[in-house]
Design a protein around this motif. Structure first.
Motif, PDB file in Angstrom:
ATOM      1  N   THR A 176      -0.796  -0.670 -25.311  1.00  0.00           N
ATOM      2  CA  THR A 176      -0.273  -1.120 -26.595  1.00  0.00           C
ATOM      3  C   THR A 176      -0.903  -0.308 -27.715  1.00  0.00           C
ATOM      4  O   THR A 176      -2.111  -0.035 -27.698  1.00  0.00           O
ATOM      5  N   TYR A 231      -1.229  -3.987 -31.675  1.00  0.00           N
ATOM      6  CA  TYR A 231      -2.294  -4.899 -31.263  1.00  0.00           C
ATOM      7  C   TYR A 231      -2.816  -5.705 -32.461  1.00  0.00           C
ATOM      8  O   TYR A 231      -3.094  -6.897 -32.353  1.00  0.00           O
ATOM      9  N   TYR A 241      -0.353  -8.362 -33.197  1.00  0.00           N
ATOM     10  CA  TYR A 241      -0.531  -9.462 -32.241  1.00  0.00           C
ATOM     11  C   TYR A 241      -1.715 -10.348 -32.646  1.00  0.00           C
ATOM     12  O   TYR A 241      -1.618 -11.584 -32.599  1.00  0.00           O
ATOM     13  N   GLU A 279      -3.303  -4.323 -22.329  1.00  0.00           N
ATOM     14  CA  GLU A 279      -3.777  -4.052 -23.690  1.00  0.00           C
ATOM     15  C   GLU A 279      -3.882  -2.564 -23.959  1.00  0.00           C
ATOM     16  O   GLU A 279      -3.600  -2.087 -25.064  1.00  0.00           O
ATOM     17  N   MET A 320       2.435  -6.880 -23.510  1.00  0.00           N
ATOM     18  CA  MET A 320       1.080  -6.664 -23.005  1.00  0.00           C
ATOM     19  C   MET A 320       0.888  -7.230 -21.604  1.00  0.00           C
ATOM     20  O   MET A 320       0.043  -6.770 -20.852  1.00  0.00           O
ATOM     21  N   LYS A 364      -9.437  -1.125 -31.009  1.00  0.00           N
ATOM     22  CA  LYS A 364      -9.055  -2.497 -30.629  1.00  0.00           C
ATOM     23  C   LYS A 364     -10.264  -3.416 -30.523  1.00  0.00           C
ATOM     24  O   LYS A 364     -10.169  -4.608 -30.841  1.00  0.00           O
TER      25      LYS A 364
END
Length: 593
Positions: free
Chosen positions: A475, A480, A483, A472, A467, A531
């Motif tokens: 990804t 994500y 992560y 971001e 990233m 996200k």
């Protein structure tokens, strides 16, 4: 008995060369007479009629021709009741008594009684006519919460007949409490104290055992991911300011051991003063009394003579082995072994030895290995078990773990708790790097589950590094979320608030309970469409979990927060990841059993 004498023929820093008029031994103690003072020193090399001595005091004023008296005795520590609660320098000088008698500035050549000459309530454990050998218990005296064993001195290697033993009563430390008779009919009088050479390991036990029982520190990242066994060894390397000293102090306060010995070996005076001020005020969670009642502190700060750093390390480990002979579990914390190694490097240079890497002596690895090998768990002759666990900090310049002292230490220890400047600057405590650290010991938690958690941390780190390059937005949502799970585990479990009365020390039962619960979140399939929603969900979960960490497990609030977290998870969960299903099934089976 006549002992050898000599005269100074050379001075180089804290090393003096002496012309002898007789025989001396390696590691024999000698006193250099200067300005009406006797400066303690140790023989470190003999060449013909000359000997090199390292002086444990400032050598200012020593001149050619000054007399030297050899004692015929090795550098030794005095062992007996009264060691606990003491604060010593590297030569076992009681620092509070020195300060009281001579003020804040310590005088050269002053050596006080190493143990307080007080009276003790003695209870005999043998009777006249019994046969005893080295380390057998002659009687006991109460020392704090422990029964201090008065033992046959470790340097008596035969079988002896008890000629007389004192009756139960109160006796002075140096009063005669027993008489032994050897095979030739000689009488050996004994008191409660005796000396033992600091550079000779105490081996008065039946057998050494393999370390297998975890030493619970109540620090989650250590107990779960990088455990230390009772009688094992571990090191804490890290750059300056990464929290080595703080981590050692928290460990000494909460570790489930009987006695803690702290060796401040060349540590900065400010940190040592902080330790000396805090420890008498700290409450021992086991007894409710002062933590100092089961602690011994050996101080040799960076402002004290360099040669005494070596003595402080060996003094500490010898005292630790002595209490191990009483079937106690002892934790020795050495801070910092790098400064001890620097003292060895300085002395090696003065001896004009061939240098090794970075000018450290070529025998650096063997000396460090010999020190850590004095740790261990042993079965005593009466069948009881005692242990010495050694944890040493290393202060590599710039946090470079490739430097010689760190590498020499890593070859002999069983666990590596590497501190990271990046994590310490991010205010992540403890700053143990979860991806670089390791342990060869078995912890209190299921190893298969721990490996799954470690894999999640590794995968989360890979995604975090990616990233930094693609951002971001570059990804995938799945990566994500992985992560975010990794960051959630790091924030909620690997980090602890050392100022929180609940979170500062976590029992192994609570650690297992919490991690089992967190696995439900970490390995859940979640319905998070984007996200932003994923980030919001994990931030809310993290705050709830942090509140949960700071709540007493027996309180209603603990269960309330757990129910709230479960409710938040059930709203988003669609299933369990396939790789974790086996783990959950085995865990469920154990719970049912």
């Amino acid at each position: 008995m006549e002992h050898s004498k000599g005269k100074v023929v050379g001075v180089s820093g804290n090393m003096v060369t002496v012309e002898m008029d007789g025989d001396v031994l390696m590691n024999e103690v000698g006193y250099v007479l200067v300005e009406d003072r006797r400066l303690k020193s140790e023989v470190i090399r003999i060449r013909g009629s000359q000997a090199e001595l390292q002086v444990f005091e400032m050598t200012r004023g020593i001149g050619i021709g000054d007399p030297v008296d050899f004692t015929g005795e090795l550098l030794a520590v005095e062992l007996g009741p009264g060691l606990l609660c003491q604060i010593y320098d590297g030569l076992q000088n009681p620092l509070p008594e020195l300060a009281e008698e001579y003020g804040f500035f310590l005088q050269r050549g002053v050596y006080l009684d190493r143990l307080p000459n007080k009276e003790w309530d003695f209870t005999p454990a043998v009777k006249a006519g019994d046969t005893v050998t080295r380390a057998d218990t002659l009687g006991t005296v109460p020392e704090g919460i422990f029964k201090h064993r008065i033992m046959v001195p470790f340097n008596l290697y035969e079988a002896y007949k008890v000629k007389s033993i004192a009756k139960a009563g109160t006796y002075g430390l140096r009063d005669r409490i027993a008489e032994l008779e050897d095979s030739k009919g000689n009488t050996i009088p004994l008191s409660m104290v005796f000396d033992w050479p600091v550079k000779r390991a105490i081996d008065a036990y039946a057998e050494r055992l393999r370390p297998s029982k975890p030493m619970v520190t109540k620090i989650r990242i250590i107990d779960t991911f990088f455990p230390v066994s009772m009688g094992g060894t571990y090191c804490i390397p890290g750059p300056f300011g990464a929290g080595k000293t703080v981590l050692q102090q928290v460990t000494s306060r909460n570790a489930e051991v009987d006695i803690v010995i702290i060796a401040a070996c060349g540590e900065r005076a400010g940190e040592v003063v902080e330790t000396l001020r805090e420890f008498p005020e700290l409450i021992d969670p086991r007894t409710g009394k002062s933590l100092m009642e089961r602690t011994v502190i050996i101080c040799n700060t960076s402002s004290m003579p360099v040669a005494a750093r070596e003595a402080s390390v060996y003094t500490a480990v010898t005292i630790a082995e002595y209490y191990r002979q009483m079937s106690l579990n002892v934790l020795l914390l050495a801070d910092s072994t790098s400064r001890w190694a620097q003292a060895m490097r300085e002395m090696s240079g003065r001896l004009e030895e061939i240098p090794g890497e970075e000018a450290f002596p070529a025998y650096l690895e063997s000396v460090i290995a010999a020190f850590y090998e004095r740790a261990g768990i042993v079965r005593l002759k009466d069948g009881s078990v005692g242990s010495v666990t050694i944890g040493g900090t290393v202060s590599p310049a710039g946090g470079n773990f490739e430097e010689p002292v760190t590498q020499a230490t890593l070859k002999v220890v069983g666990a590596f708790h590497g501190l990271s400047r990046e994590r310490s600057e991010a205010r992540k405590y403890p700053a143990i790097h979860p991806l670089e650290s390791w342990s060869k010991y078995v912890g209190t938690y299921d190893q298969e589950k721990t490996e799954h958690a470690r894999k999640l941390l590794f995968r989360g780190n890979e995604i975090a590094q990616m990233m930094k390059v693609v951002g971001e937005e570059g990804t995938s949502l799945e990566d994500y979320i992985t992560y975010l799970k990794s960051d959630f585990l790091d924030s909620v479990y690997l980090q602890q608030d050392s100022f929180d009365p609940v979170d500062a020390a976590v029992s192994k039962e609570r650690q297992s309970y919490v991690l089992d619960f967190l696995f439900k979140i970490l390995f859940a399939k979640l319905d998070l469409p984007n996200k932003d929603e994923a980030r919001s969900f994990f931030y809310q979960m993290r705050q709830k979990a942090l509140d949960w960490n700071g709540t007493d497990q027996s309180s209603d609030t603990f269960q309330t927060i757990e129910n709230e977290i479960t409710g938040m998870l059930s709203e988003k969960q669609t299933g369990i990841e396939e790789e974790a299903q086996v783990l959950f099934q085995s865990s469920q089976g154990q719970n049912n059993a």
